[in-house]
Design an enzyme around this catalytic site. Structure first.
Site, PDB file in Angstrom:
ATOM      1  N   ASP A   1       0.845  -1.179   0.000  1.00  0.00           N
ATOM      2  CA  ASP A   1       0.000   0.000   0.000  1.00  0.00           C
ATOM      3  C   ASP A   1       0.887   1.238   0.000  1.00  0.00           C
ATOM      4  O   ASP A   1       1.939   1.254   0.647  1.00  0.00           O
ATOM      5  CB  ASP A   1      -0.899  -0.009   1.240  1.00  0.00           C
ATOM      6  CG  ASP A   1      -1.911   1.112   1.211  1.00  0.00           C
ATOM      7  OD1 ASP A   1      -2.566   1.281   0.171  1.00  0.00           O
ATOM      8  OD2 ASP A   1      -2.042   1.818   2.226  1.00  0.00           O
TER       9      ASP A   1
ATOM     10  N   ASP B   1      -9.818  -5.511   3.083  1.00  0.00           N
ATOM     11  CA  ASP B   1      -8.558  -6.153   2.674  1.00  0.00           C
ATOM     12  C   ASP B   1      -8.591  -7.663   2.900  1.00  0.00           C
ATOM     13  O   ASP B   1      -7.710  -8.377   2.428  1.00  0.00           O
ATOM     14  CB  ASP B   1      -7.374  -5.573   3.465  1.00  0.00           C
ATOM     15  CG  ASP B   1      -7.069  -4.141   3.086  1.00  0.00           C
ATOM     16  OD1 ASP B   1      -7.224  -3.802   1.907  1.00  0.00           O
ATOM     17  OD2 ASP B   1      -6.679  -3.363   3.973  1.00  0.00           O
TER      18      ASP B   1
ATOM     19  N   ASP C   1      -5.202  -4.017   6.630  1.00  0.00           N
ATOM     20  CA  ASP C   1      -5.703  -3.848   7.990  1.00  0.00           C
ATOM     21  C   ASP C   1      -7.219  -3.736   8.063  1.00  0.00           C
ATOM     22  O   ASP C   1      -7.792  -3.785   9.150  1.00  0.00           O
ATOM     23  CB  ASP C   1      -5.074  -2.617   8.651  1.00  0.00           C
ATOM     24  CG  ASP C   1      -5.371  -1.327   7.887  1.00  0.00           C
ATOM     25  OD1 ASP C   1      -6.059  -1.390   6.845  1.00  0.00           O
ATOM     26  OD2 ASP C   1      -4.919  -0.260   8.336  1.00  0.00           O
TER      27      ASP C   1
ATOM     28  N   SER D   1     -15.299  18.428   1.108  1.00  0.00           N
ATOM     29  CA  SER D   1     -15.823  18.865   2.392  1.00  0.00           C
ATOM     30  C   SER D   1     -15.769  20.383   2.431  1.00  0.00           C
ATOM     31  O   SER D   1     -15.287  21.022   1.499  1.00  0.00           O
ATOM     32  CB  SER D   1     -14.999  18.268   3.538  1.00  0.00           C
ATOM     33  OG  SER D   1     -13.651  18.707   3.448  1.00  0.00           O
TER      34      SER D   1
ATOM     35  N   THR E   1     -19.180  12.369  -2.401  1.00  0.00           N
ATOM     36  CA  THR E   1     -18.983  13.750  -2.869  1.00  0.00           C
ATOM     37  C   THR E   1     -17.522  14.088  -3.118  1.00  0.00           C
ATOM     38  O   THR E   1     -17.208  14.971  -3.909  1.00  0.00           O
ATOM     39  CB  THR E   1     -19.544  14.745  -1.844  1.00  0.00           C
ATOM     40  OG1 THR E   1     -18.819  14.600  -0.599  1.00  0.00           O
ATOM     41  CG2 THR E   1     -21.023  14.493  -1.591  1.00  0.00           C
TER      42      THR E   1
ATOM     43  N   GLU F   1      -4.245  16.283   7.036  1.00  0.00           N
ATOM     44  CA  GLU F   1      -4.249  17.185   5.887  1.00  0.00           C
ATOM     45  C   GLU F   1      -4.978  18.484   6.221  1.00  0.00           C
ATOM     46  O   GLU F   1      -4.508  19.585   5.903  1.00  0.00           O
ATOM     47  CB  GLU F   1      -4.922  16.509   4.676  1.00  0.00           C
ATOM     48  CG  GLU F   1      -4.166  15.310   4.134  1.00  0.00           C
ATOM     49  CD  GLU F   1      -4.585  14.020   4.809  1.00  0.00           C
ATOM     50  OE1 GLU F   1      -5.208  14.082   5.897  1.00  0.00           O
ATOM     51  OE2 GLU F   1      -4.280  12.935   4.271  1.00  0.00           O
TER      52      GLU F   1
END
Length: 695
Positions: free
Chosen positions: A309, A529, A525, A386, A383, A350
């Site tokens: 990943d 998966d 995890d 945000s 969507t 972020e």
């Protein structure tokens, strides 16, 4: 799990291993190792001969010493296995200490009742508050809390466990240190995650792997061949003695024949094979990785494709805002202000980085949501954006959004606006750099782009280069778009990548690789998966992940470190390299024993009038006598097992090189070394036996 380095020969382990060596003389246990079982039969027969000699009054010191060292050979082989098992049991003791019998607050018909943790069953609902010990394995179905998992992982830093995500699984014996969670029990007593770990570590459920079984069959085949050869020798020697004019009473005795057989069959690797397999699991455990079977470790050593990943494995995982790029006609301060407003309620790394960047670059102070008349618009997968709806002083609503370019384009067009061409170019440039563009818009106007950068981990490119040398191909999996994925893949140095990957895409890619004859390893995890983890040859599940992921994989990383998959592969390859190296050494050192025993037993044949046999030319070691030659070879055969126990437990030094180079090094070091060392060792033992008058 307490992280500690258990020494190879600690006093407690050595004492227990010594005791277990005698317990393992049980024929029912000994027969599981065919090579050592044959040695056991030989030791029993020579013992009978010795007692027969004593009974008849013809005690032979030579036969007695042969018998003694044959028993030592078996005990040393048993000791090697017992030491490996003892190290595993010491690790299991550390795990067992973390099992705390406690009471649980079981929720039944909306009422709490206290029950013993051992009385909980799968499906029961329990409540845990701050300070409570989690009574059993389960999934958080309500709430969020900090959990101390040091009893299992050895790490003191608390972790977050919450409902509804990929970090909902909790383990019995860990401790809630803040807040309150409601847990649904997912295991029956005796079958918890910790119970299964302890059983595996102690070897209770260890099964021989396919490669190990194949090697046992090979060793058994060689043993049968040498057995047939040795059985036929008395007839051959009887004929040769008659041709030489020597009495048939000089024919080979049973102790000599058994000594020859034991020295010719691959007793070294036969005695160490089990220890090598057990120690491989032990080395992995000391890296805080639990393998649910030895087959998984072996598969890791044969893996030639790794699916990794991107986020958290190849990159640091937290994308950080590094710059604001405004649209034409928009000031950078205006963009920064709107971006910060849209991120005030965004608790992701972020989102917080956007708030911090606006403050650092333009001194725009973060505003509290409570002081603003706003409605927070959360991010959703549907969507892909945000933001907030903010009411101005004049009553107008500012609808600020941040999200992917496609999502913002749709938002703008739905509000009768247009998406500027230069913003599209900025998005393309950022994507080609391997970064993530977040477009910011207000009402029907695009304000600009936030440049988010996900940093590739230091040294990861070199690790991938090492894997490539080993013949392993790396494939990066990411949900990013193709351009972003391509840029990150190039920077990280992976061989291939899978962009915009969904769970079914991972599963399909694994099946395609396996259909082409590859062995595949991957990490995961989440519940989504689980199918891919189950399909992969090596499925490494994170301990922080869901119960479904942990049950689907055949390995669990207690540290939940995605890069651990690389270490797992290296450990698996070290296991195979160790087994191959010691097999090479074992077979090679038999060659030297031929030159010790064969000339010794054949020295009487075809003797010339001068008393010299032409077969004496084979006695290149110049050993003192036939008896000392045979006894020296038997003693060396026993002692070399003990000498190689540390190597079997620690493993040969791992080198990230191709299989062809590994084979060449094995032949050079353990092949030629296996021939040379016995010549030296047997000669030294012969000299020692003579000096102390043992012969």
């Amino acid at each position: 799990m307490e992280k500690r380095n258990i020494r190879l020969f600690s006093r407690d382990i050595a004492i227990q291993a010594f005791k277990d060596s005698f317990v393992k003389l049980n024929p029912a246990l000994l027969v599981k190792n065919p090579v050592i079982f044959i040695v056991g039969i030989g030791a029993l027969l020579t013992t009978i001969v010795v007692f027969g000699d004593i009974y008849s009054g013809n005690f032979s010191n030579f036969n007695f010493q042969i018998t003694l060292w044959l028993w030592f050979t078996i005990l040393f082989a048993n000791f090697a296995e017992a030491v490996a098992e003892g190290r595993g049991k010491a690790q299991a003791d550390s795990l067992r200490k973390s099992r705390i019998l406690t009471k649980a607050r079981k929720l039944l018909n909306n009422k709490e009742e206290f029950v013993l943790a051992t009385d909980l069953r799968k499906g029961d609902i329990v409540i845990c508050d701050t300070g409570d010990i989690i009574p059993a394995d389960g999934d958080v179905i309500e709430g969020i809390a900090s959990v101390d998992e040091s009893a299992i992982t050895g790490e003191s830093a608390p972790v977050i466990r919450e409902s509804g995500g990929d970090r909902c699984a909790v383990t019995g014996g860990t401790k809630v240190i803040s807040d309150r969670i409601i847990i649904k029990v997912t295991s029956e007593p005796g079958f918890t995650f910790l119970d299964r770990i302890i059983a595996m570590v102690e070897g209770a459920k260890r099964q021989k792997t396919p490669n190990e079984i194949a090697l046992i069959i090979l060793l058994s085949g060689l043993t049968i061949i040498f057995l047939l050869v040795v059985v036929s020798l008395p007839a051959y020697f009887g004929y040769s003695l008659k041709a030489s004019g020597i009495s048939a009473s000089h024919n080979l005795t049973l102790p000599v024949l058994i000594s020859l057989l034991v020295c010719l069959i691959p007793t070294t690797i036969g005695g160490l094979l089990s220890a090598i397999g057990i120690s491989g699991m032990d080395r992995l455990l000391r890296k805080n990785v639990i393998a649910t079977s030895g087959r998984a470790i072996e598969a890791a050593g044969d893996t030639d494709v790794l699916l990794l990943d991107k986020t958290g494995t190849i990159t640091l995982g937290n994308r950080m805002a590094i710059e604001f790029l405004p649209a034409e006609g928009i000031s950078v301060e205006q963009l920064a202000d709107a971006a910060q407003l849209a991120s005030l309620a965004d608790e992701t790394p972020e989102g917080r980085s956007v708030v911090v960047l606006a403050k650092e670059q333009f001194n725009i102070r973060a505003r509290e949501m409570q002081t603003l008349d706003t409605v927070f618009i959360p991010f959703t997968a549907q969507t892909s954006m945000s933001g907030i709806d903010l009411k101005n002083q004049d009553g107008q609503i500012r609808r600020i959004r941040k999200g992917s370019a496609a999502a913002i384009r749709k938002f703008i067009e739905n509000n009768d606006g247009f998406f500027p061409e230069n913003v599209g170019e900025i998005v393309s440039v950022i994507s080609r750099l391997g970064a993530t563009p977040l477009v910011v818009a207000e009402n029907n106007q695009v304000l600009g782009v936030i440049h988010l950068k996900d940093i590739v981990k230091g040294g990861i490119k070199q690790r991938f280069a090492q894997l490539r040398l080993m013949g392993i191909r790396t494939i990066m999996i990411t949900g990013d778009n193709f351009q972003t994925a391509a840029a990150i893949a190039a920077e990280a140095g992976v061989d291939d990548f899978l962009a915009e990957a969904k769970p079914e895409d991972k599963l399909q890619r694994i099946r395609e690789e396996q259909a082409n004859g590859h062995l595949v390893g991957m990490i995961g995890d989440g519940t989504n998966d689980a199918p891919a983890l189950a399909q992969a040859d090596v499925g490494l599940a994170m301990n922080t992940g869901t119960q479904a992921a942990r049950e689907a994989g055949n390995m669990v990383d207690l540290d939940s470190n995605p890069t651990k998959l690389i270490e797992v592969v290296e450990t698996g390859k070290q296991l195979l390299m160790t087994r191959g190296a010691l097999t090479t050494f074992s077979i090679a050192n038999d060659v030297a024993k031929y030159f010790a025993i064969i000339p010794a037993i054949a020295i009487l044949l075809y003797t010339t009038p001068s008393g010299v046999s032409p077969l004496n030319a084979l006695n290149i070691m110049k050993l003192t006598s036939p008896e000392s030659a045979i006894l020296s070879a038997v003693i060396f055969n026993a002692l070399i097992i003990v000498a190689l126990i540390p190597l079997a437990l620690k493993g040969v030094k791992y080198r990230p090189i191709s299989a062809n180079r590994v084979l060449a090094l094995n032949i050079l070091i353990y092949g030629f070394g296996g021939i040379l060392i016995p010549f030296i060792g047997i000669k030294l033992i012969d000299m020692l036996l003579v000096s102390i008058n043992m012969i």
